[in-house]
Design an enzyme around this catalytic site. Structure first.
Site, PDB file in Angstrom:
ATOM      1  N   GLY A 171       0.821  -1.211   0.000  1.00  0.00           N
ATOM      2  CA  GLY A 171       0.000   0.000   0.000  1.00  0.00           C
ATOM      3  C   GLY A 171       0.850   1.254   0.000  1.00  0.00           C
ATOM      4  N   GLY A 216       5.504   4.075  -8.974  1.00  0.00           N
ATOM      5  CA  GLY A 216       6.253   2.820  -9.131  1.00  0.00           C
ATOM      6  C   GLY A 216       5.302   1.634  -9.098  1.00  0.00           C
ATOM      7  CG  HIS A 217       3.370   0.685  -5.481  1.00  0.00           C
ATOM      8  ND1 HIS A 217       3.634   1.828  -4.757  1.00  0.00           N
ATOM      9  CD2 HIS A 217       3.960  -0.325  -4.799  1.00  0.00           C
ATOM     10  CE1 HIS A 217       4.332   1.518  -3.693  1.00  0.00           C
ATOM     11  NE2 HIS A 217       4.551   0.222  -3.690  1.00  0.00           N
TER      12      HIS A 217
HETATM   13  P1  AMP Z   1       6.143  -2.206  -1.430  1.00  0.00           P
HETATM   14  O1  AMP Z   1       4.720  -1.779  -1.373  1.00  0.00           O
HETATM   15  O2  AMP Z   1       7.101  -1.124  -1.104  1.00  0.00           O
HETATM   16  O3  AMP Z   1       6.391  -3.493  -0.700  1.00  0.00           O
HETATM   17  O4  AMP Z   1       6.424  -2.526  -2.961  1.00  0.00           O
HETATM   18  C1  AMP Z   1       5.577  -3.344  -3.711  1.00  0.00           C
HETATM   19  C2  AMP Z   1       6.212  -3.620  -5.029  1.00  0.00           C
HETATM   20  O5  AMP Z   1       6.420  -2.392  -5.725  1.00  0.00           O
HETATM   21  C3  AMP Z   1       7.604  -4.279  -4.909  1.00  0.00           C
HETATM   22  O6  AMP Z   1       7.734  -5.282  -5.902  1.00  0.00           O
HETATM   23  C4  AMP Z   1       8.540  -3.127  -5.148  1.00  0.00           C
HETATM   24  O7  AMP Z   1       9.785  -3.530  -5.673  1.00  0.00           O
HETATM   25  C5  AMP Z   1       7.746  -2.314  -6.166  1.00  0.00           C
HETATM   26  N1  AMP Z   1       8.222  -0.932  -6.187  1.00  0.00           N
HETATM   27  C6  AMP Z   1       8.377  -0.097  -5.129  1.00  0.00           C
HETATM   28  N2  AMP Z   1       8.893   1.085  -5.526  1.00  0.00           N
HETATM   29  C7  AMP Z   1       9.076   0.986  -6.865  1.00  0.00           C
HETATM   30  C8  AMP Z   1       9.595   1.871  -7.866  1.00  0.00           C
HETATM   31  N3  AMP Z   1      10.032   3.096  -7.561  1.00  0.00           N
HETATM   32  N4  AMP Z   1       9.631   1.430  -9.153  1.00  0.00           N
HETATM   33  C9  AMP Z   1       9.202   0.180  -9.470  1.00  0.00           C
HETATM   34  N5  AMP Z   1       8.699  -0.693  -8.579  1.00  0.00           N
HETATM   35  C10 AMP Z   1       8.644  -0.303  -7.292  1.00  0.00           C
END
Ligand code: AMP
Length: 309
Positions: free
Chosen positions: A35, A40-41
């Site tokens: 969340g 990026g997400h």
């Molecule tokens: P998180 O919610 O931070 O656990 O991230 C969920 C997914 O989004 C993971 O696979 C992360 O590697 C990916 N993610 C987070 N930040 C980025 C970003 N800046 N660019 C691409 N993917 C991202």
């Protein structure tokens, strides 16, 4: 299209099986997140929507991967905005389970262990983090298997063979060590899913987007740019087949007083072992991965750059 929010594994299985059947679907994608979503997400979700008939995004802040209860408590929770962002990308189902749904008997007795790959770099400063992360990723990958529940034993063929839907899960290159570990878990333990890596999304200035960036002051945000600048320096040298001269890139980071460097090295992308001489004084050849982690003010940031020459 409106995204449907489901709270239990049973609801998720029923809803995804129905959608897949309605669409005569051949492929289902899963995007696991915690969340507090950003662009990026969104890129992960968009890629999944482009490549699959049905897409599930999960939102779950996993207590098992936080060493520090304060960090867990202050992790941002923004469900309404998250659902809107996922809907915009065309995600069909948002799986947002409670902690009790995921861990009904409290913390699980049996867990995935990340092994030696999980003890270095991020694992060295966050003991147990990758065991917790892999354990929840294993569970999420199982929840997201297309169709009603698990396929009959031995029936799954990766990539949609034998009449079964393809199953893909999307992870960001941003968390390079997590990505390497998820790939190893899936290979080592025969998970019926294809892992798709999505390149890191950055701000216009180069900062890798992260849910934690919101805790940085303007001054700290500016200082944090030195991480991506240092990575770009290495990328440019790799592209020019020059010695990477890691020492001078490290010195650039050290020159920024608001940044406390934890590690900055060039490693083998599969084993995450340092590349030793290849990155210093001889022209860089082959494949590498530059990994960096630093504390900027109160926030620990990580970034990386795949290198190829
Ligand atoms: P998180 O919610 O931070 O656990 O991230 C969920 C997914 O989004 C993971 O696979 C992360 O590697 C990916 N993610 C987070 N930040 C980025 C970003 N800046 N660019 C691409 N993917 C991202």
């Amino acid at each position: 299209m409106v995204a449907q929010v489901v709270r239990t594994a049973a609801e998720l299985r029923a809803a995804s099986a129905l959608l897949l059947a309605e669409r005569g679907g051949r492929a289902q994608g899963l995007v696991p997140t915690m969340g507090a979503l950003h662009e990026g997400h969104a890129r992960l979700a968009k890629t999944a929507v482009e490549q699959n008939d049905v897409v599930v995004a999960s939102i779950f802040v996993n207590p098992l991967q936080f060493g520090d209860a304060v960090d867990l408590d202050r992790y941002p929770r923004t469900l309404e905005a998250d659902v809107a962002l996922l809907e915009e990308q065309g995600v069909d189902l948002v799986f947002a389970p409670s902690v009790d749904e995921v861990y009904p008997g409290g913390e699980p007795l049996v867990r995935v262990t990340a092994g030696s790959l999980g003890e270095k770099w991020e694992g060295a400063s966050r003991p147990g983090h990758f065991d917790g992360a892999l354990t929840v990723v294993a569970k999420l990958l199982h929840y997201g298997i297309p169709g009603a529940g698990l396929p009959p034993a031995g029936a799954f063929v990766s990539g949609g063979g034998a009449g079964l839907p393809a199953y893909r899960a999307y992870f960001g290159q941003k968390d390079a060590q997590q990505l390497a570990l998820v790939r190893r878990m899936v290979a080592d333990l025969n998970f019926p899913v294809d892992i798709v890596a999505v390149p890191t999304v950055r701000s216009a200035e180069g900062l890798a987007l992260s849910s934690r960036n919101r805790f940085l002051s303007d001054e700290e945000l500016e200082a944090a740019l030195v991480l991506s600048r240092a990575l770009r320096l290495l990328e440019a040298r790799a592209n020019a087949h020059e010695p990477l001269d890691l020492d001078s890139a490290q010195a650039l980071v050290a020159s920024q007083p608001l940044v406390a460097l934890d590690y900055f090295d060039v490693v083998d992308p599969g084993t995450l072992e340092p590349l030793a001489e290849n990155c210093r004084k001889v022209p860089f050849r082959g494949e590498g991965l530059a990994l960096i982690a630093a504390k900027v003010g109160p926030v620990r940031l990580i970034d990386n750059a795949p290198l190829s020459s």
